[in-house]
Design an enzyme around this catalytic site. Structure first.
Site, PDB file in Angstrom:
ATOM      1  N   LYS A  50       0.765  -1.383   0.057  1.00 20.23           N
ATOM      2  CA  LYS A  50      -0.028   0.087  -0.025  1.00 20.23           C
ATOM      3  C   LYS A  50       0.882   1.072   0.043  1.00 20.23           C
ATOM      4  O   LYS A  50       0.660   2.117  -0.549  1.00 20.23           O
ATOM      5  CB  LYS A  50      -0.949  -0.024   1.092  1.00 20.23           C
ATOM      6  CG  LYS A  50      -1.885  -0.923   1.456  1.00 20.23           C
ATOM      7  CD  LYS A  50      -2.768  -1.058   2.497  1.00 20.23           C
ATOM      8  CE  LYS A  50      -3.654  -2.254   2.496  1.00 20.23           C
ATOM      9  NZ  LYS A  50      -4.352  -2.740   3.868  1.00 20.23           N
ATOM     10  N   GLN A  94      -4.678  -1.757  10.197  1.00 24.90           N
ATOM     11  CA  GLN A  94      -4.416  -2.830   9.451  1.00 24.90           C
ATOM     12  C   GLN A  94      -4.869  -4.142  10.234  1.00 24.90           C
ATOM     13  O   GLN A  94      -4.453  -4.221  11.691  1.00 24.90           O
ATOM     14  CB  GLN A  94      -2.870  -2.977   9.033  1.00 24.90           C
ATOM     15  CG  GLN A  94      -2.771  -4.340   8.401  1.00 24.90           C
ATOM     16  CD  GLN A  94      -3.181  -4.317   6.979  1.00 24.90           C
ATOM     17  OE1 GLN A  94      -3.134  -3.197   6.184  1.00 24.90           O
ATOM     18  NE2 GLN A  94      -3.849  -5.459   6.432  1.00 24.90           N
ATOM     19  N   ASP A 117     -11.045   2.517   4.591  1.00 26.59           N
ATOM     20  CA  ASP A 117     -11.296   1.119   4.621  1.00 26.59           C
ATOM     21  C   ASP A 117     -12.911   0.913   4.241  1.00 26.59           C
ATOM     22  O   ASP A 117     -13.060  -0.364   4.147  1.00 26.59           O
ATOM     23  CB  ASP A 117     -10.797   0.301   5.575  1.00 26.59           C
ATOM     24  CG  ASP A 117      -9.359  -0.290   5.308  1.00 26.59           C
ATOM     25  OD1 ASP A 117      -9.021  -0.344   4.009  1.00 26.59           O
ATOM     26  OD2 ASP A 117      -8.622  -0.399   6.256  1.00 26.59           O
TER      27      ASP A 117
END
Ligand code: NAD
Length: 282
Positions: A50, A94, A117
């Site tokens: 990412k 994460q 997200d």
């Protein structure tokens, strides 16, 4: 006849090029803050990818690393700090988090306008209501874009999704339902999945079982989207047995080079949109 290859890598490149141009025209680059707890091998790789992709389009990233023993309260305080920081446009925590931390509590603390997200209940709730959320989770969003390249009109299509996770199967089912598809969500306890997939116009495999879907699972001409990332004899393979289905399917995403690059592109797109949203340009 061989199936059409749905090239996620190329589509992701086009999207990232457009984002790079958009970013070049902004006063400051959008900023994505990534919270990483512990040293999960897969998470390390995902985060590295990412950051690399973000840097490539001049999108700023800040990585906040924490020891796996961080307390839930300390992690909560970190999220609150990022929520309040005007320089931070997007926040990712994460996953997975260590078992002593309540993942829902942490995700629910993220400011919905920074939830790139798309996991916060405010955003998932709006999606469920067929309203427009601030953000949609990157993987299902990427899957929708890939499907639309070969199937622009989804109304009335029969879709079977294999896998019902919160980050892939469930939001994807909602997106497809919102596009007037008839959606069947299957999971580990579903009996005879093969009987369901054999009738589907579109099959999305997102279960993490290497090469589960074979030619006799699908109808001729079906569109197949492979979300799975598995290790098979030292290589990466999907949940769909590509060699088995390629002469029967109408279109298929490869692994690697299908859903994976699109997931990253959609995350970057969400972050640019977060910047625009917070700066009232959207
Ligand atoms: P998960 O473990 O959270 O969920 C898996 C789902 O599949 C569950 O609903 C489970 O019931 C179902 N399942 C498991 N075995 C099954 C079986 N034999 N038959 C039917 N259903 C079964 O996983 P996840 O996070 O949703 O990820 C699924 C796969 O997609 C993994 O391989 C993961 O690595 C991959 N993934 C890829 C991307 C990407 O960008 N390409 C993004 C996210 C996840």
């Amino acid at each position: 006849m061989s199936a059409t290859l749905i090239n996620g890598k190329n589509l992701a490149e086009q999207i990232k090029n457009n984002l790079a141009q958009q970013i070049a025209a902004l006063q400051t680059p959008p900023q994505l803050d990534i919270v990483l707890v512990g040293h999960d091998d897969a998470s390390e790789i995902y985060v590295r990818n990412k950051i690399k992709a973000a840097e490539h389009i001049n999108l700023k990233t800040v990585l906040h690393r924490f020891d796996e023993n961080i307390t839930e309260n300390e992690l909560s305080a970190m999220v609150e700090k990022l929520n309040a920081d005007k320089n931070v446009n997007g926040i990712i925590v994460q996953l997975p988090l260590p078992p002593h931390i309540d993942t829902h509590r942490i995700i629910n603390l993220i400011e919905p306008k920074k939830d790139v997200d798309g996991f916060h209940p405010y955003n998932t709730g709006l999606l469920q209501n067929n309203q427009v959320p601030y953000f949609i989770a990157a993987t299902p969003l990427g899957v929708m874009r890939l499907i639309q390249t070969v199937c622009p009109n989804l109304s009335g299509k029969n879709v079977v999704i294999i896998g019902a996770s919160l980050i892939v199967g469930r939001p994807l089912a909602t997106l497809l339902l919102n596009q007037e598809c008839t959606v069947t969500i299957t999971h580990i306890h579903t009996k005879n999945i093969k009987e369901l997939t054999q009738k589907a116009d579109i099959v999305v495999a997102a279960c993490g079982v290497a090469n589960l879907v074979k030619a006799d699972w699908i109808k001729s001409g079906a569109v197949l989207i492979d979300v799975g990332i598995n290790r098979c004899n030292g290589k990466i393979c999907g949940d769909i047995d590509f060699a088995s289905v390629q002469d029967k399917a109408g279109a298929i995403t490869p692994v690697p080079g299908g859903v994976g690059p699109m997931t990253i592109a959609m995350l970057l797109e969400n972050t640019v949109n977060a910047y625009l949203l917070q700066n009232q340009k959207k």
